[in-house]
Design a protein around this motif. Structure first.
Motif, PDB file in Angstrom:
ATOM      1  N   MET A 221       0.816  -1.214   0.000  1.00  0.00           N
ATOM      2  CA  MET A 221       0.000   0.000   0.000  1.00  0.00           C
ATOM      3  C   MET A 221       0.853   1.269   0.000  1.00  0.00           C
ATOM      4  O   MET A 221       1.939   1.304   0.582  1.00  0.00           O
ATOM      5  CB  MET A 221      -0.926   0.031   1.215  1.00  0.00           C
ATOM      6  CG  MET A 221      -1.938  -1.098   1.267  1.00  0.00           C
ATOM      7  SD  MET A 221      -2.907  -1.030   2.811  1.00  0.00           S
ATOM      8  CE  MET A 221      -3.919  -2.515   2.622  1.00  0.00           C
ATOM      9  N   VAL A 222       0.320   2.316  -0.636  1.00  0.00           N
ATOM     10  CA  VAL A 222       0.849   3.669  -0.508  1.00  0.00           C
ATOM     11  C   VAL A 222      -0.036   4.401   0.498  1.00  0.00           C
ATOM     12  O   VAL A 222      -1.266   4.379   0.378  1.00  0.00           O
ATOM     13  CB  VAL A 222       0.828   4.418  -1.851  1.00  0.00           C
ATOM     14  CG1 VAL A 222       1.266   5.874  -1.660  1.00  0.00           C
ATOM     15  CG2 VAL A 222       1.709   3.728  -2.875  1.00  0.00           C
ATOM     16  N   VAL A 223       0.567   5.027   1.501  1.00  0.00           N
ATOM     17  CA  VAL A 223      -0.188   5.711   2.554  1.00  0.00           C
ATOM     18  C   VAL A 223       0.193   7.189   2.550  1.00  0.00           C
ATOM     19  O   VAL A 223       1.374   7.531   2.612  1.00  0.00           O
ATOM     20  CB  VAL A 223       0.088   5.087   3.932  1.00  0.00           C
ATOM     21  CG1 VAL A 223      -0.645   5.861   5.029  1.00  0.00           C
ATOM     22  CG2 VAL A 223      -0.327   3.615   3.939  1.00  0.00           C
ATOM     23  N   ALA A 224      -0.835   8.054   2.488  1.00  0.00           N
ATOM     24  CA  ALA A 224      -0.609   9.503   2.414  1.00  0.00           C
ATOM     25  C   ALA A 224      -1.390  10.218   3.504  1.00  0.00           C
ATOM     26  O   ALA A 224      -2.479   9.794   3.890  1.00  0.00           O
ATOM     27  CB  ALA A 224      -1.031  10.028   1.047  1.00  0.00           C
ATOM     28  N   ASP A 225      -0.819  11.318   3.989  1.00  0.00           N
ATOM     29  CA  ASP A 225      -1.471  12.155   4.993  1.00  0.00           C
ATOM     30  C   ASP A 225      -1.385  13.595   4.525  1.00  0.00           C
ATOM     31  O   ASP A 225      -0.322  14.042   4.073  1.00  0.00           O
ATOM     32  CB  ASP A 225      -0.767  11.997   6.351  1.00  0.00           C
ATOM     33  CG  ASP A 225      -1.655  12.390   7.519  1.00  0.00           C
ATOM     34  OD1 ASP A 225      -2.455  13.331   7.355  1.00  0.00           O
ATOM     35  OD2 ASP A 225      -1.547  11.768   8.584  1.00  0.00           O
ATOM     36  N   VAL A 226      -2.495  14.348   4.618  1.00  0.00           N
ATOM     37  CA  VAL A 226      -2.488  15.734   4.128  1.00  0.00           C
ATOM     38  C   VAL A 226      -1.960  16.715   5.167  1.00  0.00           C
ATOM     39  O   VAL A 226      -1.739  17.884   4.855  1.00  0.00           O
ATOM     40  CB  VAL A 226      -3.901  16.177   3.692  1.00  0.00           C
ATOM     41  CG1 VAL A 226      -4.460  15.253   2.638  1.00  0.00           C
ATOM     42  CG2 VAL A 226      -4.850  16.293   4.886  1.00  0.00           C
ATOM     43  N   ILE A 227      -1.752  16.282   6.411  1.00  0.00           N
ATOM     44  CA  ILE A 227      -1.334  17.182   7.484  1.00  0.00           C
ATOM     45  C   ILE A 227       0.108  17.627   7.269  1.00  0.00           C
ATOM     46  O   ILE A 227       0.982  16.811   7.000  1.00  0.00           O
ATOM     47  CB  ILE A 227      -1.492  16.490   8.856  1.00  0.00           C
ATOM     48  CG1 ILE A 227      -2.978  16.342   9.169  1.00  0.00           C
ATOM     49  CG2 ILE A 227      -0.775  17.256   9.959  1.00  0.00           C
ATOM     50  CD1 ILE A 227      -3.274  15.548  10.407  1.00  0.00           C
ATOM     51  N   ILE A 228       0.340  18.949   7.415  1.00  0.00           N
ATOM     52  CA  ILE A 228       1.706  19.472   7.226  1.00  0.00           C
ATOM     53  C   ILE A 228       2.397  19.766   8.549  1.00  0.00           C
ATOM     54  O   ILE A 228       3.623  19.911   8.580  1.00  0.00           O
ATOM     55  CB  ILE A 228       1.716  20.728   6.338  1.00  0.00           C
ATOM     56  CG1 ILE A 228       0.960  21.889   7.003  1.00  0.00           C
ATOM     57  CG2 ILE A 228       1.135  20.419   4.972  1.00  0.00           C
ATOM     58  CD1 ILE A 228       1.131  23.217   6.279  1.00  0.00           C
ATOM     59  N   ASN A 229       1.647  19.891   9.624  1.00  0.00           N
ATOM     60  CA  ASN A 229       2.260  20.215  10.923  1.00  0.00           C
ATOM     61  C   ASN A 229       1.688  19.306  12.002  1.00  0.00           C
ATOM     62  O   ASN A 229       0.568  19.518  12.460  1.00  0.00           O
ATOM     63  CB  ASN A 229       1.994  21.675  11.277  1.00  0.00           C
ATOM     64  CG  ASN A 229       2.724  22.114  12.546  1.00  0.00           C
ATOM     65  OD1 ASN A 229       3.648  21.450  12.988  1.00  0.00           O
ATOM     66  ND2 ASN A 229       2.307  23.232  13.115  1.00  0.00           N
ATOM     67  N   PRO A 230       2.434  18.243  12.375  1.00  0.00           N
ATOM     68  CA  PRO A 230       3.796  17.923  11.929  1.00  0.00           C
ATOM     69  C   PRO A 230       3.766  17.093  10.641  1.00  0.00           C
ATOM     70  O   PRO A 230       2.804  16.357  10.395  1.00  0.00           O
ATOM     71  CB  PRO A 230       4.341  17.076  13.091  1.00  0.00           C
ATOM     72  CG  PRO A 230       3.113  16.346  13.575  1.00  0.00           C
ATOM     73  CD  PRO A 230       1.978  17.321  13.442  1.00  0.00           C
ATOM     74  N   PRO A 231       4.809  17.164   9.838  1.00  0.00           N
ATOM     75  CA  PRO A 231       4.847  16.335   8.632  1.00  0.00           C
ATOM     76  C   PRO A 231       4.877  14.840   8.950  1.00  0.00           C
ATOM     77  O   PRO A 231       4.315  14.040   8.197  1.00  0.00           O
ATOM     78  CB  PRO A 231       6.144  16.776   7.930  1.00  0.00           C
ATOM     79  CG  PRO A 231       6.446  18.120   8.500  1.00  0.00           C
ATOM     80  CD  PRO A 231       5.959  18.082   9.910  1.00  0.00           C
TER      81      PRO A 231
END
Length: 283
Positions: A221-231
């Motif tokens: 799987m590829v897992v992505a998160d849109v949160i930038i703080n914290p990266p």
């Protein structure tokens, strides 16, 4: 008070008050790197002033501007047209001057798609997206337009997820379903891409955990998160430990900037320059 040289090209961000705008630092770093005599201005605009702000951008020759919440839908009535994905999403976060016309784009999903495309094509993939807000809507529509086979939107309020699923089914070739988020969600084994589009894990609640069964994450799987703080969110760290390929929120933000600068100037900005600027801000 800053004096502007109106021989410079102007772009900007119209929206709510922002104490520190990492997007401004990121975009202006790219302008400097590419020798563009441009400025990207952060401008606080209330709902009552939106129409005047757009008229001002026209009058002052802005090459374009971004819109933040709460203007992403309201700005549409002040524009001359919409690009394809913005028309489907019915939300605009990037406006581009085309001659005398102002055209609405949506780079939220395009930024995600570009960051994903650096490691995986969405074509034919099965995607699970958590959340049903504006970011989820943009990401889901762009994934569907890019050829994703199936998009599952998981949300506490299933009716909100169904609105996105219906939009996808009616406007793209992809299949889409809405699923109610109850307890720890178990990812179907055939899942290819997982996206957190919620605010879970955003500073200061950095220890908050997404309600999923982490044992259902697999290395394929590829897992992505849109949160930038914290990266580096709990989701990103856990997925990486389980062997997944990961995309943090900085990737999406950087690629949004790349897309916006290209739309405004025709220059393909160096994402490395922009990411380094963000990494310096977030330590």
């Amino acid at each position: 008070m800053q004096e502007l040289n109106f021989k410079q090209e102007l772009t900007g961000c119209f929206g709510q008050p922002i104490a520190e705008n990492p997007s401004q630092a990121m975009v202006e770093a790219a302008y400097r790197h590419h020798g563009l005599d441009w400025r990207y201005l952060t401008i606080e605009v209330g709902a009552a002033g939106l129409a005047d702000a757009v008229r001002g951008a026209r009058a002052m020759g802005f090459r374009g501007f971004n819109c933040t919440i709460p203007h992403k839908v309201a700005v549409i009535e002040h524009l001359d047209g919409l690009a394809e994905s913005a028309s489907v999403i019915q939300a605009v976060n990037c406006v581009v001057r085309d001659g005398d016309r102002l055209i609405g784009e949506n780079t939220d999903g395009k930024g995600f798609l570009s960051s994903l495309g650096r490691i995986e094509s969405p074509a034919g993939k099965r995607v699970v997206v958590f959340g049903a807000g504006g970011a989820a809507r943009a990401i889901c529509v762009e994934l569907a337009l890019a050829g994703a086979a199936r998009v599952t939107i998981v949300n506490r309020t299933v009716a909100k997820a169904e609105v996105i699923a219906k939009t996808i089914r009616e406007n793209t070739a992809a299949d889409a379903v809405a699923t109610e988020w109850q307890g720890d969600y178990r990812l179907p084994p055939e899942t290819d891409i997982v996206v957190n589009s919620t605010s879970i894990g955003l500073f200061p609640d950095v220890d908050a955990r997404l309600a999923i069964d982490f044992d259902t994450l697999t290395p394929s799987m590829v897992v992505a998160d849109v949160i930038i703080n914290p990266p580096r969110t709990h989701l990103i760290n856990t997925a990486e430990q389980r062997g997944c390929r990961v995309i943090d929120g900085l990737g999406m933000l950087v690629e949004q900037g790349v897309v916006g600068i290209q739309l405004w100037s025709g220059v393909e900005a160096d994402p490395g320059v922009m990411r380094r600027e963000l990494e310096a801000i977030f330590g």
